[in-house]
Design an enzyme around this catalytic site. Sequence first.
Site, PDB file in Angstrom:
ATOM      1  N   ASP A 151     -38.951  64.289 -76.035  1.00  0.00           N
ATOM      2  CA  ASP A 151     -37.837  63.993 -76.943  1.00  0.00           C
ATOM      3  C   ASP A 151     -38.210  64.009 -78.429  1.00  0.00           C
ATOM      4  O   ASP A 151     -37.537  63.400 -79.234  1.00  0.00           O
ATOM      5  CB  ASP A 151     -37.194  62.648 -76.571  1.00  0.00           C
ATOM      6  CG  ASP A 151     -38.143  61.483 -76.808  1.00  0.00           C
ATOM      7  OD1 ASP A 151     -39.351  61.729 -76.976  1.00  0.00           O
ATOM      8  OD2 ASP A 151     -37.668  60.338 -76.834  1.00  0.00           O
ATOM      9  N   GLU A 152     -39.283  64.708 -78.775  1.00  0.00           N
ATOM     10  CA  GLU A 152     -39.714  64.723 -80.170  1.00  0.00           C
ATOM     11  C   GLU A 152     -40.308  66.077 -80.536  1.00  0.00           C
ATOM     12  O   GLU A 152     -40.996  66.687 -79.726  1.00  0.00           O
ATOM     13  CB  GLU A 152     -40.903  63.793 -80.386  1.00  0.00           C
ATOM     14  CG  GLU A 152     -40.680  62.365 -80.506  1.00  0.00           C
ATOM     15  CD  GLU A 152     -42.047  61.746 -80.722  1.00  0.00           C
ATOM     16  OE1 GLU A 152     -42.574  61.869 -81.845  1.00  0.00           O
ATOM     17  OE2 GLU A 152     -42.588  61.179 -79.781  1.00  0.00           O
TER      18      GLU A 152
END
Length: 392
Positions: free
Chosen positions: A105-106
């Site tokens: 998620d990054e």
Amino acid sequence: MADPLWFHVDMDAFYASVEQLDNPQLRGRPVIVGGKPGGRGVVSACSYEARACGVHSAQPIAKASELCPHGVFLPVRMSRYRELSQQIMRALSNYSPEVHQVSIDEAFLEMTGTERLFGSPHDTAGRLKREVRCETGLTISIGIAPSRYLAKLASGYDKPDGLYQVHPGEELAFTARLPLSKLWGVGKQSRRHLERYGITTVTQLRAQTIEHLTRLFGEAGAWYLYRSARGIDPGMYAERTKTHSISSETTFEHDIAGAETLERVLLELSDGVLYRLRQEGGVARVVTLKIRLQDFTTKTARTTRTAPIRSLEELHSTAVELLHRRWTNRRPVRLIGVGLDNVLLDTGPEQVELFEDRGERQRRVEDAVFDLRRRYRGIAIRKARNLGETNR
DNA sequence: TCTGGGGTCCTAGGACCC
DNA sequence: TCTGGGGTCCTAGGACCC
């Protein structure tokens, strides 16, 4: 030359947001993604509604259901999260040729020199946020800064749905506003250690000499703190190491004291680890075993083999040897795991003469099985010994 | 509170070699 | 006979992150 410019993109409460996206009835409700209630799991992710009750990630599920009895508890659906993650990463790649994904998620985007093409970084980030929202229905937070480290801190500054920019020259003022806990890499133990010397803020940390910090944290830790307190990238993602590790572990529903069961579980775990090794075309000589006992003490054992691991039999038997070396008191085991360390990309021809014919044949058979499994995802090809009950 | 699973990096001590 | 310092490899454990 243009000033360095980085975006850090962070998806908001990612797993929980995906669940709310897929099931609109969950929107506005406290959603907690993780292990089963009643089990031994922890919270993997939770929605902002759940955070309002005091729930946070890595919290034991038992505690979360106490704090949030009306919460919706859901299992992790990793493949679905991966799907949306890929979709978002594709959107990001329209904005920068250099997208460094660092977790599901990054990602960091190298944006140096893009102003003439896209306009001001702030406007560009706003456009990117709208685009992701429109395409996937998910919100992201973006931090903009002259370094990756500050961009990462900036994306967390204004969450959720955030957008924050640290301009060149604002490094000291920005980090001074942050609590120590927000500095990346400064965890509970380090804070406790710093507190003993009366250091509870970034400004106080900045006042320490490098000599003093070295006495407290050793050389690497000292320079890390010294730099991060000044908003200088301490080298968080600096040089990618050439090797990495692959591991698999499992926590039992009930503690296990039977050697045979543990050995059978090790076979399953070894199988998974070796499968991933073969998929990426890696080789490794270092095998590690991990056990955690009832009282949560954790023991590891490691061995470096003279030749790379070539077969499941080799990996499994090495893990079993390590188990018996380390598990001498035979106390019940809560968790067991196996891993390969110093994994390298398999380069060049192997030195066949080092391996016996039998090992070579075995490896070929296993290669064929791994290949089958790759082509027919989900098919179960297992050793007969591994088909028994495993108590998980 | 009763603590997952996947990783990365660092430290310290011992063995061994020059 | 007693004694260096540095370098490298290995193992165990721990902090930290998502």
